[in-house]
Write a protein that holds these residues in place. Structure first.
Motif, PDB file in Angstrom:
ATOM      1  N   GLY A  12      26.103  54.046   9.338  1.00  0.00           N
ATOM      2  CA  GLY A  12      25.726  55.353   9.846  1.00  0.00           C
ATOM      3  C   GLY A  12      26.218  55.626  11.252  1.00  0.00           C
ATOM      4  O   GLY A  12      26.341  56.783  11.661  1.00  0.00           O
ATOM      5  N   GLN A 127      23.281  60.779  15.585  1.00  0.00           N
ATOM      6  CA  GLN A 127      23.319  61.121  14.167  1.00  0.00           C
ATOM      7  C   GLN A 127      21.967  61.524  13.599  1.00  0.00           C
ATOM      8  O   GLN A 127      21.898  62.136  12.533  1.00  0.00           O
ATOM      9  CB  GLN A 127      23.853  59.940  13.350  1.00  0.00           C
ATOM     10  CG  GLN A 127      25.292  59.571  13.623  1.00  0.00           C
ATOM     11  CD  GLN A 127      25.449  58.541  14.725  1.00  0.00           C
ATOM     12  OE1 GLN A 127      24.523  57.801  15.018  1.00  0.00           O
ATOM     13  NE2 GLN A 127      26.609  58.503  15.350  1.00  0.00           N
ATOM     14  N   LEU A 278      24.176  58.996   7.712  1.00  0.00           N
ATOM     15  CA  LEU A 278      25.459  59.123   7.017  1.00  0.00           C
ATOM     16  C   LEU A 278      25.257  59.603   5.585  1.00  0.00           C
ATOM     17  O   LEU A 278      25.952  60.519   5.111  1.00  0.00           O
ATOM     18  CB  LEU A 278      26.192  57.787   7.018  1.00  0.00           C
ATOM     19  CG  LEU A 278      27.491  57.739   6.210  1.00  0.00           C
ATOM     20  CD1 LEU A 278      28.530  58.651   6.822  1.00  0.00           C
ATOM     21  CD2 LEU A 278      28.011  56.322   6.110  1.00  0.00           C
TER      22      LEU A 278
END
Length: 373
Positions: A12, A127, A278
């Motif tokens: 990720g 993220q 991700l």
């Protein structure tokens, strides 16, 4: 242009970093792009396979739970922390970057902070909806902060220089043809369910998916189920097949690891998985309905907060692991399959959350930062 990207720990963090590297290289073919990370981490294999120079720096997180084993780990972490300053200085001296980017993981901390102190242009990408400690500490020092989610902006603490850009995904995710992907797995008119718990595998996901597979076969459902056990789940799932009286066949494909994820995501109607950043970015890019089971073993419980964003948008159903049973999963899947158009509507909602221009936005801002425009 010389660029140093620091990222590590999980896919990720690393795959978005590789996506950014590829976009920068496409925008400036003369650019020299280097990576810094742990040699024992996942980043070493992924980065070197992609062909980028790799600079080793060892850095570990501190364990909060007071056990004898963790005391030993923390002593090692302190040792690596003491060495990280000189090692970072050596990497910066060797690479001489015009730009340093942190994409998450403990390794980002010393590299990005040292670069910022030297006056090198710096940026970070967060993220998750609930930012990690490293990026919250770095946000005040860097020139630009990229956030995947608007929910992260205030938590990062630097709203004046934070841009919400989504999570960059690999171009092959965006470009996959659904009809061709479904044909490649012989889906026909069946509903395709894709389930996985990561490269190592998640024991609880394997256990409840086994019960789901048994239910699907017992009721002869028009479903093609594709499941990845992970490396630690291979023997476990074989035992579960015997225990629950089901077996791989025309309607069930079981593998250790998914090495063609873009194809399987393109073919899928419903995805059952963890909720790492991700994975969610790819679900959004593809427009896929999902049942999300956040890992309870991640910092700040960020997978739960990631998953909530999709659930609140009507794109996913979240089941926390503490509430997860085979019956609960079966009931959830049954309800989704029983309502015509439900999976399509959830997939459409997922697509509204993604940002297909994420890489373009990030690349344009980074080039602007380096060129001083």
């Amino acid at each position: 242009m010389r660029v140093l990207i620091a990222a590590g720990g999980t896919a990720g963090h690393i795959n978005p970093a590789l996506a950014i590297a590829g976009a920068l290289k496409a925008a400036d073919p003369a650019a020299e792009i280097h990576f810094a990370g742990r040699k024992e981490g996942m980043e070493y294999g992924l980065v070197t396979k992609a062909g980028y120079p790799f600079h080793h720096i060892e850095i570990n997180g501190f364990q909060r739970k007071p056990t004898l084993k963790n005391v030993g780990r923390n002593v090692v972490a302190l040792y690596h922390l003491a060495l990280s300053g000189p090692r970072t200085a050596a990497i910066l001296k060797e690479v001489r970057p015009d730009l340093v980017i942190g994409c998450g993981g403990y390794v980002s901390g010393p590299v990005v902070r040292a670069a910022a102190k030297k006056g090198i242009k710096t940026a970070i990408h967060e993220q998750n909806a609930f930012p990690g400690v490293t990026n919250k500490l770095l946000a005040k020092d860097v020139d630009v902060v990229f956030a995947a989610s608007a929910a992260a902006v205030e938590k990062l603490g630097a709203p004046e220089k934070t841009l919400v850009v989504g999570n960059p995904v690999r171009p092959e995710i965006l470009n996959r043809d659904r009809a061709a992907a479904r044909a490649s797995v012989h889906a026909g008119d069946r509903t395709v369910i894709l389930s996985f718990g990561g490269s190592l595998g998640a024991r609880r996901i394997n256990e409840v998916v086994a019960e789901l597979c048994a239910w699907e076969q017992a009721n002869d459902l028009p479903v093609l189920h594709l499941h990845a056990t992970g490396s630690r789940g291979v023997k476990l799932f074989e035992d579960l097949e015997a225990k629950n009286h089901f077996a791989p066949g025309a309607n069930l494909v079981v593998k250790e690891y998914i090495d063609n994820m873009p194809d399987l995501l393109a073919a899928a109607d419903l995805v059952i998985s963890r909720s790492g950043a991700l994975t969610l970015a790819e679900l959004e890019a593809m427009g896929r309905a999902s049942i999300l089971i956040p890992s309870p073993n991640v910092a700040e419980n960020h997978q739960y907060y990631n998953a909530l964003e999709l659930q609140n948008a009507g794109a996913a159903i979240v089941i926390e692991e503490k509430d997860l049973t085979g019956i609960k999963l079966i009931e959830t899947v049954h309800a989704l399959l029983a309502e015509p158009g439900k999976l399509t509507a959830m997939g459409t909602a997922a697509k509204t959350l993604g940002n297909p221009k994420s890489l373009e936005l990030i690349t344009a801002k980074l080039l602007e930062l380096v060129n001083g425009k």
